[in-house]
Enzyme design. Sequence first.
Site, mmCIF file in Angstrom:
data_model
loop_
_atom_site.group_PDB
_atom_site.id
_atom_site.type_symbol
_atom_site.label_atom_id
_atom_site.label_comp_id
_atom_site.label_asym_id
_atom_site.label_seq_id
_atom_site.Cartn_x
_atom_site.Cartn_y
_atom_site.Cartn_z
ATOM 1 N N CYS A 98 0.839 -1.196 0.000
ATOM 2 C CA CYS A 98 0.000 0.000 0.000
ATOM 3 C C CYS A 98 0.884 1.261 0.000
ATOM 4 C CB CYS A 98 -0.914 0.010 1.223
ATOM 5 S SG CYS A 98 -2.072 1.404 1.241
ATOM 6 N N ASP A 103 0.461 3.792 1.710
ATOM 7 C CA ASP A 103 0.423 4.362 3.058
ATOM 8 C C ASP A 103 1.822 4.725 3.565
ATOM 9 O OD1 ASP A 103 0.303 4.471 6.039
ATOM 10 O OD2 ASP A 103 -1.789 3.932 5.698
ATOM 11 N N ARG A 146 3.012 4.983 6.362
ATOM 12 C CA ARG A 146 3.484 4.303 7.576
ATOM 13 C C ARG A 146 4.030 2.909 7.309
ATOM 14 N NH1 ARG A 146 -2.231 4.944 10.345
ATOM 15 N NH2 ARG A 146 -2.711 4.296 8.214
ATOM 16 N N HIS A 150 -2.162 -4.042 5.039
ATOM 17 C CA HIS A 150 -1.934 -3.614 6.423
ATOM 18 C C HIS A 150 -3.256 -3.272 7.079
ATOM 19 C CE1 HIS A 150 -2.458 0.847 5.877
ATOM 20 N NE2 HIS A 150 -2.321 0.486 4.622
ATOM 21 N N CYS A 201 -5.994 0.245 7.008
ATOM 22 C CA CYS A 201 -5.784 0.718 5.635
ATOM 23 C C CYS A 201 -6.957 1.607 5.219
ATOM 24 C CB CYS A 201 -5.660 -0.471 4.686
ATOM 25 S SG CYS A 201 -5.350 0.029 2.970
HETATM 26 CO CO CO Z 1 -3.393 1.190 3.018
#
Ligand code: CO
Length: 216
Positions: free
Chosen positions: A45, A47, A49, A101, A104
């Site tokens: 992803c 993302d 993090r 994750h 998400c």
């Molecule tokens: Co995500």
Amino acid sequence: MHIDKSYQEIFVANKKWVEKKNNENPDFFSHLATEQNPDYLYIGCSDSRVHANEIMGLEPGQVFVHRNIANMVVNTDLNALSVINYGVEYLNVKYIIVCGHYNCGGIKAAMQPRDMGILNPWLRNVRDVYRLHEKELDAIENPNDRYNKLVEINVYEQCLNVIKTAEVQKSYLEKGYPRVAGWVYNLNEGVLIDLKIDFEKELNRIRKIYDLTKGK
Ligand code: CO
């Protein structure tokens, strides 16, 4: 403005990082510049993090990376499919990992039936995964557990999408790699979870409809 300061700090931090790497190993950059030879293709992803190298403890050069919203492998996405093609046929990666994750945002958005504008076609792919597994998901009463389960099921379906590609099927038949694995990263604890998807079983299971090892 605060953002200007941190923007400039990036180049200061980069200089420090170059010095540190050169101190540890004077050949670090010259060696990396000649070739890349990663064993892993990571599809994760976008993302901020969830950083592939960091969570896997790998150095530059050790993992080929593709990231998008909700770690999707969409059949008509030339970007993801080009990464898989290059990873398999030119880099000879040994593993393709789809890593989702918990927490998400992409999965969460797909679970709300509402108009998200330009994001609609992308989220449709996640919503289709929900529909495919609707019974199992709707049987989970706690909304958070249901959300986490969709994160896991989505990883599973994206692994199948990787297995459905001709490159992966043909390479595995001829060379015995790559294998495909599904992981979920737990943001709250920093822990990677292997969903232990049985690659050979799934490969055999989809063969009736998706076998692309013959022809061409
Ligand atoms: Co995500």
